[in-house]
Design an enzyme around this catalytic site. Structure first.
Site, PDB file in Angstrom:
ATOM      1  N   TYR A 240      44.302  19.473  46.191  1.00  0.00           N
ATOM      2  CA  TYR A 240      45.309  19.078  45.223  1.00  0.00           C
ATOM      3  C   TYR A 240      45.603  17.620  45.483  1.00  0.00           C
ATOM      4  CZ  TYR A 240      46.438  23.564  43.152  1.00  0.00           C
ATOM      5  OH  TYR A 240      46.385  24.730  42.442  1.00  0.00           O
ATOM      6  N   ASP A 268      42.550  21.568  36.983  1.00  0.00           N
ATOM      7  CA  ASP A 268      43.173  22.348  35.899  1.00  0.00           C
ATOM      8  C   ASP A 268      44.635  22.666  36.166  1.00  0.00           C
ATOM      9  OD1 ASP A 268      43.020  24.231  37.902  1.00  0.00           O
ATOM     10  OD2 ASP A 268      41.685  25.591  36.835  1.00  0.00           O
ATOM     11  N   HIS A 359      41.295  29.210  36.868  1.00  0.00           N
ATOM     12  CA  HIS A 359      42.258  29.307  37.975  1.00  0.00           C
ATOM     13  C   HIS A 359      42.749  30.755  38.118  1.00  0.00           C
ATOM     14  CE1 HIS A 359      44.935  26.339  40.321  1.00  0.00           C
ATOM     15  NE2 HIS A 359      45.341  27.533  40.736  1.00  0.00           N
TER      16      HIS A 359
HETATM   17  O1  173 Z   1      47.405  29.296  41.813  1.00  0.00           O
HETATM   18  C1  173 Z   1      48.236  28.910  42.632  1.00  0.00           C
HETATM   19  O2  173 Z   1      49.193  29.607  42.950  1.00  0.00           O
HETATM   20  C2  173 Z   1      48.072  27.597  43.193  1.00  0.00           C
HETATM   21  O3  173 Z   1      47.056  27.025  43.000  1.00  0.00           O
HETATM   22  C3  173 Z   1      49.153  26.969  43.959  1.00  0.00           C
HETATM   23  C4  173 Z   1      49.529  25.677  43.642  1.00  0.00           C
HETATM   24  C5  173 Z   1      50.571  25.086  44.318  1.00  0.00           C
HETATM   25  C6  173 Z   1      51.234  25.777  45.314  1.00  0.00           C
HETATM   26  C7  173 Z   1      50.834  27.047  45.660  1.00  0.00           C
HETATM   27  C8  173 Z   1      49.786  27.635  44.973  1.00  0.00           C
END
Ligand code: 173
Length: 499
Positions: A240, A268, A359
């Site tokens: 991320y 995404d 996702h």
């Molecule tokens: O899908 C999710 O839950 C995910 O990608 C996510 C994103 C940020 C924090 C925790 C999970």
């Protein structure tokens, strides 16, 4: 002589309110008073632990370095003298008692014969909040369910009399050997479901030559996961991208230095989807229905993921790709491509691969399944002479529960597929042994299905082995998927308060 301050339980307990709020996490004492209103999950949850040990609540949902990166050093007050902290006798709730009894009564692992079995055990033994977070999809969960259904709209065209006495389903993913054409895809917050969290995946993957993609938001720290791997074990990293690119640069370069073999950038999720089961859970748990939404704690209805995802940069764009290419030599893969147009752009941007994904049905609802996207992506890349290419690999994820699903994606042009929830549920239900069993089930299914399909190696899986002609027709009838339906939990509407 050390100048580390040692604090006692009563000293910490004296700072238990909004004006002065100290907490203990992993035997260290922190002054979080000034941080209360900045906490992405709201201040109320911290105040619940004011003056106390918050480790148990903190651990599953925070990266281990969350405090050190967010609190200035002068707020790190010292260490706690554990002998002075009154042991909190944790009240075992009725739900917890019921859960532990069910855990004892789990089906023996020998009786688990497919991925759905893990899911039904996980659904039963997980704390409700964990199940709500893991299982939820966005909005009406149409895409979540379509991810399964899409595989049922593709039919096999098996070949016969090919001497299938020996079949081999091992392959190479981004230059790394893998015993399966499947990798363990990133899922966050593993400690919500098992005390060892993602380490269960790492250890099982080591035993079976499978590649794990480490999640940026894993409960276990990146280094703990890499330390748990064997020296030869290939690992990928899901990324991320942080609003602060310096943090991302350090993270990526650290991963590369520690031997990570590929970087999967999630593209995404500029904003996290609204997962209503997860959101609903917070409402119910906080007891007071809509009233809790008044006042300061606006984020509590957003679910765990949304609360901890505010660092993700929604401004990420194609213009950033050259920067990633400049900071790492790892292959870069864009995770979350949903159209042929973007697949072509990704190829032209010079990245090494794409994951066709929605996702796990958790982002844009009614987005198409990875399998359906695959067909148009391959056609578009072929038309431009971009496929096949040894420098560009195509992956699919979402809804994979069977080796036969994987074989369909491979026949249609994927290099490998990502499997997330089934491995997550396997360790929530049975720890590392569960993940090993899940891998073994895939192997057994590969052996049988490759023989029956007439493909001795992965290279022999060709488009002519499948009929995908109804894949884009979203209305064709398919036989009911009873195993999936047995665990699929329908969304519910708002509840009245009990009078
Ligand atoms: O899908 C999710 O839950 C995910 O990608 C996510 C994103 C940020 C924090 C925790 C999970």
């Amino acid at each position: 002589m050390s100048d580390i301050r040692v604090l006692t339980g009563p000293e910490v307990a004296a700072h238990a309110n909004r004006e002065s709020c100290w907490i203990i996490v992993h035997d260290k004492v922190y002054d979080v008073t000034d941080f209360l209103d900045e906490h992405p999950g709201g201040s109320k949850i911290i105040l619940k632990y004011a003056g106390k040990d918050a480790t148990e609540a903190y651990e599953p949902i925070h990266p281990p370095d969350a405090i050190t990166t967010n609190l200035p050093p002068e707020k790190h007050l010292g260490v706690i003298d554990a002998s002075t902290v009154a042991k909190v006798v944790k009240e075992v709730t009725e739900e917890e008692k019921r859960r532990l009894a069910l855990m004892d009564a789990r089906p023996p692992l020998d009786n688990v014969i497919n991925m759905h079995d893990f899911e039904v055990v996980a659904k039963t033994v997980l704390p409700e909040k964990a199940w709500a977070y893991y299982s939820s999809g966005s909005d009406d969960e149409i895409t979540l369910r379509e991810n399964r259904t899409a595989y049922q709209r593709v039919w096999f065209r098996p070949r016969i009399l090919r001497d299938v006495s020996s079949v081999d389903w091992s392959t190479t993913i981004l230059g790394q050997k893998s015993s399966l054409p499947v990798y363990i895809s990133a899922t966050a917050l593993g400690k919500l479901g098992h005390p060892d969290g993602e380490l269960c995946l790492t250890r099982a993957a080591a035993q079976h030559g499978v590649i794990q993609m480490i999640a940026t938001l894993a409960s276990c720290s990146f280094d703990d996961i890499v330390d748990a791997a064997t020296p030869e074990q290939p690992l990928f990293l899901q990324l991320y991208v942080n609003r602060d690119r310096e943090i991302t640069r350090k993270y990526v370069q650290h991963a590369e230095a520690r031997g990570v073999k590929a970087l999967f950038i999630t593209v995404d999720a500029p904003q996290l989807g609204r997962r209503e089961k997860d959101m609903r859970m917070k409402f119910v748990d906080d007891g007071a229905g809509a009233e809790v939404q008044k006042g300061q704690d606006v984020k509590k209805d957003q679910g765990v993921a949304r609360a901890i995802s505010s660092f993700i940069d929604p401004s990420l764009s194609w213009k950033d790709i050259p920067w990633f290419q400049s900071i790492t030599k790892m292959p870069i893969i864009l995770k979350g491509i949903a159209t042929a147009e973007d697949a072509v752009l990704a190829f032209e941007a010079g990245v090494q691969g794409i994951v066709l994904s929605n996702h796990g049905g958790r982002q844009l609802d009614t987005a198409r399944s990875g399998l359906e996207i695959l067909v148009e992506v391959i056609a578009a890349l072929k038309a431009r002479g971009y496929y096949p290419s040894p420098k560009f690999e195509i992956f699919v994820d979402g809804g994979v529960r069977r080796a036969s699903d994987v074989l369909k994606a491979l026949a249609l042009g994927a290099t490998a597929v990502g499997v997330g929830r089934p491995f997550l549920y396997a360790f929530c239900a049975y720890g590392q042994a569960g993940v090993e069993k899940a891998i073994q089930i895939f192997k057994d299914e590969f052996e049988m299905n490759m023989r029956l399909l007439g493909a001795r190696t992965i290279d022999e899986l060709v488009p002519e082995m499948v009929d995908a002609s109804t894949l884009t027709s979203h209305t064709v009838l398919v036989p009911s998927d009873n195993l999936f339906n047995a665990t699929y939990q329908p969304l519910v509407v708002a509840k009245f308060r009990e009078s």
